[in-house]
Design a protein around this motif. Structure first.
Motif, PDB file in Angstrom:
ATOM      1  N   UNK A   1      15.904  -5.400   2.992  1.00 31.43           N
ATOM      2  CA  UNK A   1      14.644  -5.185   3.700  1.00 31.43           C
ATOM      3  C   UNK A   1      14.041  -3.818   3.380  1.00 31.43           C
ATOM      4  N   UNK A   2      14.865  -2.794   3.209  1.00 29.81           N
ATOM      5  CA  UNK A   2      14.317  -1.470   2.938  1.00 29.81           C
ATOM      6  C   UNK A   2      13.726  -1.353   1.523  1.00 29.81           C
ATOM      7  N   UNK A   3      14.016  -2.315   0.650  1.00 25.56           N
ATOM      8  CA  UNK A   3      13.421  -2.334  -0.690  1.00 25.56           C
ATOM      9  C   UNK A   3      11.916  -2.609  -0.614  1.00 25.56           C
ATOM     10  N   UNK A   4      11.480  -3.305   0.426  1.00 22.28           N
ATOM     11  CA  UNK A   4      10.067  -3.668   0.546  1.00 22.28           C
ATOM     12  C   UNK A   4       9.167  -2.452   0.762  1.00 22.28           C
ATOM     13  N   UNK A   5       9.761  -1.342   1.228  1.00 20.76           N
ATOM     14  CA  UNK A   5       8.973  -0.130   1.414  1.00 20.76           C
ATOM     15  C   UNK A   5       8.401   0.336   0.073  1.00 20.76           C
ATOM     16  N   UNK A   6       9.224   0.301  -0.974  1.00 24.01           N
ATOM     17  CA  UNK A   6       8.772   0.716  -2.294  1.00 24.01           C
ATOM     18  C   UNK A   6       7.842  -0.327  -2.923  1.00 24.01           C
ATOM     19  N   UNK A   7       8.134  -1.602  -2.665  1.00 25.43           N
ATOM     20  CA  UNK A   7       7.397  -2.674  -3.331  1.00 25.43           C
ATOM     21  C   UNK A   7       6.062  -3.004  -2.657  1.00 25.43           C
ATOM     22  N   UNK A   8       6.070  -3.103  -1.313  1.00 28.09           N
ATOM     23  CA  UNK A   8       4.871  -3.519  -0.574  1.00 28.09           C
ATOM     24  C   UNK A   8       4.332  -2.458   0.382  1.00 28.09           C
ATOM     25  N   UNK A   9       5.025  -1.357   0.484  1.00 28.21           N
ATOM     26  CA  UNK A   9       4.619  -0.290   1.397  1.00 28.21           C
ATOM     27  C   UNK A   9       4.664  -0.725   2.861  1.00 28.21           C
ATOM     28  N   UNK A  10       5.707  -1.490   3.223  1.00 28.40           N
ATOM     29  CA  UNK A  10       5.944  -1.806   4.632  1.00 28.40           C
ATOM     30  C   UNK A  10       7.389  -1.448   4.955  1.00 28.40           C
ATOM     31  N   UNK A  11       7.612  -1.037   6.169  1.00 30.39           N
ATOM     32  CA  UNK A  11       8.923  -0.566   6.578  1.00 30.39           C
ATOM     33  C   UNK A  11       9.946  -1.670   6.760  1.00 30.39           C
ATOM     34  N   UNK A  12      11.201  -1.243   6.904  1.00 31.98           N
ATOM     35  CA  UNK A  12      12.312  -2.173   7.055  1.00 31.98           C
ATOM     36  C   UNK A  12      12.174  -3.033   8.314  1.00 31.98           C
ATOM     37  N   UNK A  13      11.795  -2.426   9.436  1.00 31.01           N
ATOM     38  CA  UNK A  13      11.698  -3.194  10.685  1.00 31.01           C
ATOM     39  C   UNK A  13      10.576  -4.236  10.599  1.00 31.01           C
ATOM     40  N   UNK A  14       9.457  -3.890   9.960  1.00 31.40           N
ATOM     41  CA  UNK A  14       8.362  -4.846   9.785  1.00 31.40           C
ATOM     42  C   UNK A  14       8.784  -5.979   8.860  1.00 31.40           C
ATOM     43  N   UNK A  15       9.518  -5.646   7.812  1.00 34.70           N
ATOM     44  CA  UNK A  15      10.016  -6.666   6.882  1.00 34.70           C
ATOM     45  C   UNK A  15      10.951  -7.631   7.602  1.00 34.70           C
ATOM     46  N   UNK A  16      11.859  -7.103   8.422  1.00 34.44           N
ATOM     47  CA  UNK A  16      12.793  -7.967   9.146  1.00 34.44           C
ATOM     48  C   UNK A  16      12.057  -8.863  10.136  1.00 34.44           C
ATOM     49  N   UNK A  17      11.035  -8.319  10.807  1.00 35.31           N
ATOM     50  CA  UNK A  17      10.223  -9.145  11.710  1.00 35.31           C
ATOM     51  C   UNK A  17       9.523 -10.253  10.939  1.00 35.31           C
ATOM     52  N   UNK A  18       8.988  -9.917   9.771  1.00 35.13           N
ATOM     53  CA  UNK A  18       8.304 -10.915   8.937  1.00 35.13           C
ATOM     54  C   UNK A  18       9.263 -12.030   8.537  1.00 35.13           C
ATOM     55  N   UNK A  19      10.465 -11.659   8.130  1.00 32.38           N
ATOM     56  CA  UNK A  19      11.465 -12.659   7.748  1.00 32.38           C
ATOM     57  C   UNK A  19      11.825 -13.541   8.937  1.00 32.38           C
ATOM     58  N   UNK A  20      12.020 -12.927  10.094  1.00 35.18           N
ATOM     59  CA  UNK A  20      12.349 -13.682  11.305  1.00 35.18           C
ATOM     60  C   UNK A  20      11.264 -14.707  11.627  1.00 35.18           C
ATOM     61  N   UNK A  21      10.010 -14.280  11.624  1.00 34.89           N
ATOM     62  CA  UNK A  21       8.911 -15.198  11.952  1.00 34.89           C
ATOM     63  C   UNK A  21       8.735 -16.281  10.895  1.00 34.89           C
ATOM     64  N   UNK A  22       8.950 -15.951   9.640  1.00 35.03           N
ATOM     65  CA  UNK A  22       8.840 -16.939   8.564  1.00 35.03           C
ATOM     66  C   UNK A  22       9.898 -18.026   8.731  1.00 35.03           C
ATOM     67  N   UNK A  23      11.142 -17.614   8.917  1.00 39.02           N
ATOM     68  CA  UNK A  23      12.238 -18.578   9.073  1.00 39.02           C
ATOM     69  C   UNK A  23      12.046 -19.409  10.341  1.00 39.02           C
ATOM     70  N   UNK A  24      11.614 -18.781  11.421  1.00 35.69           N
ATOM     71  CA  UNK A  24      11.357 -19.494  12.666  1.00 35.69           C
ATOM     72  C   UNK A  24      10.275 -20.559  12.475  1.00 35.69           C
ATOM     73  N   UNK A  25       9.219 -20.226  11.734  1.00 39.49           N
ATOM     74  CA  UNK A  25       8.136 -21.182  11.472  1.00 39.49           C
ATOM     75  C   UNK A  25       8.630 -22.360  10.631  1.00 39.49           C
ATOM     76  N   UNK A  26       9.437 -22.085   9.616  1.00 44.69           N
ATOM     77  CA  UNK A  26       9.981 -23.163   8.779  1.00 44.69           C
ATOM     78  C   UNK A  26      10.814 -24.119   9.621  1.00 44.69           C
ATOM     79  N   UNK A  27      11.659 -23.581  10.473  1.00 40.57           N
ATOM     80  CA  UNK A  27      12.500 -24.431  11.331  1.00 40.57           C
ATOM     81  C   UNK A  27      11.632 -25.250  12.280  1.00 40.57           C
ATOM     82  N   UNK A  28      10.647 -24.635  12.908  1.00 44.30           N
ATOM     83  CA  UNK A  28       9.778 -25.365  13.839  1.00 44.30           C
ATOM     84  C   UNK A  28       8.996 -26.478  13.147  1.00 44.30           C
ATOM     85  N   UNK A  29       8.512 -26.216  11.944  1.00 49.26           N
ATOM     86  CA  UNK A  29       7.690 -27.197  11.235  1.00 49.26           C
ATOM     87  C   UNK A  29       8.528 -28.344  10.667  1.00 49.26           C
ATOM     88  N   UNK A  30       9.692 -28.019  10.099  1.00 52.03           N
ATOM     89  CA  UNK A  30      10.435 -29.022   9.327  1.00 52.03           C
ATOM     90  C   UNK A  30      11.691 -29.569   9.997  1.00 52.03           C
TER      91      UNK A  30
END
Length: 160
Positions: free
Chosen positions: A14-43
């Protein structure tokens, strides 16, 4: 979403995204959490489940037409390379490939519907050891498998 997909596709931290996308580790982890949660809810209702009675009838009919009576799907185990394995765990996760791996056991049907996945055992296990820990075979050994009557080589079977 880009951060979540990159983490899942390439296994980067997650901390790699700071260099790549300019977003912090905590924001990246939240994004991953919401993405996975959405996939589970939809499928989850259609794809992330064991076969129901209608699915079993359909799978058995197709298996029988292809010469495999009583077959619900194919089971296989594969080793996924774990490039970021902690040094302390490398011995436990290293098997015949001489590099750390994590094992994925999956059951799929002819149409590539993955209806069982068992992930995370160390790569030092062989397929027999994985199957002994698998919920698929635990259920089968305890008699909790779909009721399916079929004959193979003059032997009668009652479970799929």
């Amino acid at each position: 979403m880009t951060a979540a997909l990159r983490m899942l596709a390439y296994g980067v931290a997650a901390d790699f995204m700071d260099e790549y996308l300019r977003i912090g580790e905590s924001t990246t982890m939240k994004s991953l959490f919401y993405f996975v949660k959405a996939v589970v809810e939809i499928y989850s209702d259609k794809y992330l489940r064991s076969p129901n009675n209608n699915d079993i009838v359909r799978l058995l009919a197709i298996g029988k037409s292809r010469g495999f009576p009583g077959m619900l799907g194919s089971i296989d185990c594969m080793h996924w390379t774990w490039t970021n394995c902690p040094a302390a765990w490398k011995g436990m996760y290293t098997g015949h490939t001489h590099e750390p791996t994590i094992i994925l056991e999956a059951v799929t049907s002819y149409d590539l519907w993955i209806w069982h996945a068992f992930f995370g055992l160390p790569g030092s296990h062989n397929d027999i050891n994985v199957l002994e820990r698998s919920t698929v075979f635990t259920e089968l050994a305890q008699g909790r498998a779909p009721p399916v009557n079929h004959t193979i080589n003059d032997n009668e079977y009652t479970m799929g």
